[in-house]
Design a protein around this motif. Structure first.
Motif, short mmCIF file in Angstrom:
data_model
loop_
_atom_site.label_atom_id
_atom_site.label_comp_id
_atom_site.label_asym_id
_atom_site.label_seq_id
_atom_site.Cartn_x
_atom_site.Cartn_y
_atom_site.Cartn_z
N ALA A 1 0.83 -1.21 0.00
CA ALA A 1 0.00 0.00 0.00
C ALA A 1 0.86 1.25 0.00
O ALA A 1 0.54 2.24 -0.69
CB ALA A 1 -0.94 -0.01 1.21
N GLU A 2 1.96 1.23 0.74
CA GLU A 2 2.87 2.37 0.75
C GLU A 2 3.47 2.59 -0.63
O GLU A 2 3.55 3.73 -1.11
CB GLU A 2 3.99 2.14 1.77
N HIS A 3 3.90 1.51 -1.27
CA HIS A 3 4.48 1.63 -2.61
C HIS A 3 3.42 2.07 -3.61
O HIS A 3 3.69 2.91 -4.48
CB HIS A 3 5.09 0.30 -3.04
N GLY A 4 2.21 1.52 -3.50
CA GLY A 4 1.14 1.91 -4.40
C GLY A 4 0.76 3.37 -4.27
O GLY A 4 0.38 4.01 -5.25
N ASN A 5 0.90 3.92 -3.08
CA ASN A 5 0.61 5.34 -2.88
C ASN A 5 1.66 6.22 -3.55
O ASN A 5 1.36 7.35 -3.97
CB ASN A 5 0.55 5.66 -1.39
N GLU A 6 2.88 5.71 -3.66
CA GLU A 6 3.91 6.44 -4.40
C GLU A 6 3.62 6.44 -5.90
O GLU A 6 3.90 7.41 -6.60
CB GLU A 6 5.28 5.81 -4.15
N VAL A 7 3.04 5.33 -6.37
CA VAL A 7 2.72 5.21 -7.80
C VAL A 7 1.55 6.13 -8.17
O VAL A 7 1.64 6.93 -9.11
CB VAL A 7 2.39 3.76 -8.16
N VAL A 8 0.44 6.01 -7.46
CA VAL A 8 -0.74 6.86 -7.65
C VAL A 8 -1.21 7.30 -6.28
O VAL A 8 -1.88 6.54 -5.58
CB VAL A 8 -1.87 6.11 -8.39
N PRO A 9 -0.88 8.52 -5.85
CA PRO A 9 -1.18 8.94 -4.48
C PRO A 9 -2.66 9.24 -4.24
O PRO A 9 -3.43 9.42 -5.19
CB PRO A 9 -0.33 10.21 -4.32
N ASN A 10 -2.99 9.25 -2.95
CA ASN A 10 -4.30 9.71 -2.49
C ASN A 10 -5.45 8.84 -2.96
O ASN A 10 -6.54 9.33 -3.28
CB ASN A 10 -4.54 11.17 -2.90
N LYS A 11 -5.23 7.54 -3.01
CA LYS A 11 -6.29 6.59 -3.34
C LYS A 11 -6.69 5.82 -2.09
O LYS A 11 -6.01 5.88 -1.06
CB LYS A 11 -5.84 5.64 -4.45
N ASP A 12 -7.80 5.08 -2.18
CA ASP A 12 -8.21 4.26 -1.05
C ASP A 12 -7.22 3.12 -0.85
O ASP A 12 -6.41 2.81 -1.72
CB ASP A 12 -9.62 3.70 -1.28
N THR B 1 -7.09 0.27 -3.51
CA THR B 1 -6.48 0.70 -4.77
C THR B 1 -4.98 0.88 -4.61
O THR B 1 -4.21 0.50 -5.50
CB THR B 1 -7.12 2.02 -5.25
N ARG B 2 -4.55 1.44 -3.49
CA ARG B 2 -3.11 1.59 -3.24
C ARG B 2 -2.43 0.22 -3.22
O ARG B 2 -1.35 0.04 -3.79
CB ARG B 2 -2.87 2.32 -1.92
N THR B 3 -3.07 -0.73 -2.56
CA THR B 3 -2.49 -2.07 -2.48
C THR B 3 -2.40 -2.72 -3.85
O THR B 3 -1.37 -3.29 -4.23
CB THR B 3 -3.32 -2.96 -1.53
N TRP B 4 -3.48 -2.62 -4.64
CA TRP B 4 -3.48 -3.20 -5.99
C TRP B 4 -2.42 -2.53 -6.86
O TRP B 4 -1.69 -3.21 -7.60
CB TRP B 4 -4.86 -3.06 -6.61
N ASN B 5 -2.31 -1.20 -6.78
CA ASN B 5 -1.29 -0.50 -7.56
C ASN B 5 0.11 -0.96 -7.18
O ASN B 5 0.99 -1.10 -8.03
CB ASN B 5 -1.41 1.01 -7.37
N GLY B 6 0.32 -1.20 -5.88
CA GLY B 6 1.61 -1.71 -5.43
C GLY B 6 1.89 -3.09 -5.98
O GLY B 6 3.00 -3.40 -6.41
N VAL B 7 0.86 -3.96 -5.98
CA VAL B 7 1.00 -5.32 -6.51
C VAL B 7 1.43 -5.28 -7.97
O VAL B 7 2.42 -5.92 -8.37
CB VAL B 7 -0.35 -6.08 -6.37
N VAL B 8 0.69 -4.54 -8.80
CA VAL B 8 0.95 -4.52 -10.24
C VAL B 8 2.31 -3.91 -10.55
O VAL B 8 3.06 -4.43 -11.40
CB VAL B 8 -0.17 -3.75 -10.97
#
Length: 320
Positions: free
Chosen positions: A193-204, A207-214
């Motif tokens: 989730a931390e990494h996903g927030n760096e990719v696309v910030p300010n999401k739930d 979504t942050r977790t999924w963005n981090g996974v991908v």
């Protein structure tokens, strides 16, 4: 397949039968999945990772009074979560190199953009084949060789050495760093989730977790961490299965998450694509209305001690 016709015929077939309940359906579903898992284990002993789900059969699940029916065949596991659980098994069972920190991971990454309903991506359709030599611990520059694509053999070709620059913000950690990531589900979930927030910030959080996974799975990941990541992805809401082709044109079974993060709240679909038989990760896709379709594929890495001799003539071009 005409889904409306199939569902109408199914309704008429069972019109005079007792209405199904969760209590009636749960034992059958449990038994079917248990038998499928048993068959996979037997086949795994006999033929490596060739797992085949039972052909035929139906699974019905009662959710809020609506019956969801899914047909089983050789390439369609029960659910997106089941696909990801199989991918987690494949991650740890498939032979994988154990590199030293001073070595390189050598692999190929293909990226392609396509028009969707007549709308092209920014910059137009493109196809890039990249050969990568990635420093395991990130202490030395990575080498990238961008080659002309088969569809455009006269396209640009260039080679570059890329260093890791912290000021670039969100980036994939080096392989050695990923090897130190936790496999504990809660700790790893927070990390993703931390990494996903760096990719696309300010999401739930989901979504942050999924963005981090991908994002993390876009480059080689150590088997234990890869398996743990798939298990976390399996718990996320909003995932479904579909059949997609990766950037090489190979058809696979995809786990897709639907989100409204497209322009103006448009629904986007971001997918991880797996081999239909082995469940090894092939690549992924992102489809955003008005922005076209992006595909990527990645090969399993090999280990090398040094960069190719011609790399000495390549100039450093920037940061990862």
């Amino acid at each position: 397949m005409n889904e409306l016709t199939d569902l109408t015929e199914l309704r008429d077939l069972f019109a005079d039968k007792p209405h199904p309940t969760a209590d009636r359906l749960a034992p059958a579903r449990t038994a079917l999945l248990a038998e499928a898992r048993t068959q996979r284990r037997l086949r795994a002993r006999a033929a490596g990772l060739r797992r085949l789900m039972l052909a035929g059969g139906l699974v019905a699940a009662m959710t809020g009074g609506v019956i969801a029916v899914q047909t089983f065949n050789a390439s369609a596991p029960a659910s997106a979560a089941e696909v990801l659980r199989l991918a987690a098994e494949a991650a740890t069972e498939t032979p994988w190199p154990e590199p030293r920190d001073d070595q390189y991971l050598h692999y190929e990454r293909i990226a392609e953009s396509r028009a969707e309903k007549g709308i092209s991506n920014v910059g137009g359709p493109r196809h890039v084949t990249g050969e990568v030599w990635a420093s395991v611990d990130g202490s030395r520059p990575d080498l990238w060789w961008h080659k002309p694509s088969k569809s455009n053999p006269r396209g640009p070709e260039y080679k570059e050495l890329l260093t890791r620059c912290p000021e670039r913000g969100a980036r994939r950690p080096a392989y050695a760093d990923l090897r130190e990531w936790p496999t504990d589900q809660e700790q790893l979930r927070r990390k993703l989730a931390e990494h996903g927030n760096e990719v696309v910030p300010n999401k739930d959080t989901v979504t942050r977790t999924w963005n981090g996974v991908v994002n993390i799975l876009g480059s080689p990941v150590p088997p234990k961490q890869q398996a743990a990541i798939f298990k976390i992805a399996a718990t996320l809401p909003g995932i479904e299965t579909e059949e997609l082709k990766d950037a090489t044109g190979k058809s696979g079974i995809a786990v897709t998450r639907v989100d409204n993060r497209g322009p103006g709240g448009a629904i986007s679909r971001e997918s991880l694509i797996f081999d239909k038989t082995s469940y090894v990760l092939l690549g992924g896709q992102e489809l955003v209305p008005g922005q076209g379709r992006e595909l990527w594929s990645i090969t399993r890495p090999q280990i090398t001690d040094v960069l190719p001799a011609w790399s000495t003539s390549v100039k450093r071009r920037g940061c990862l």
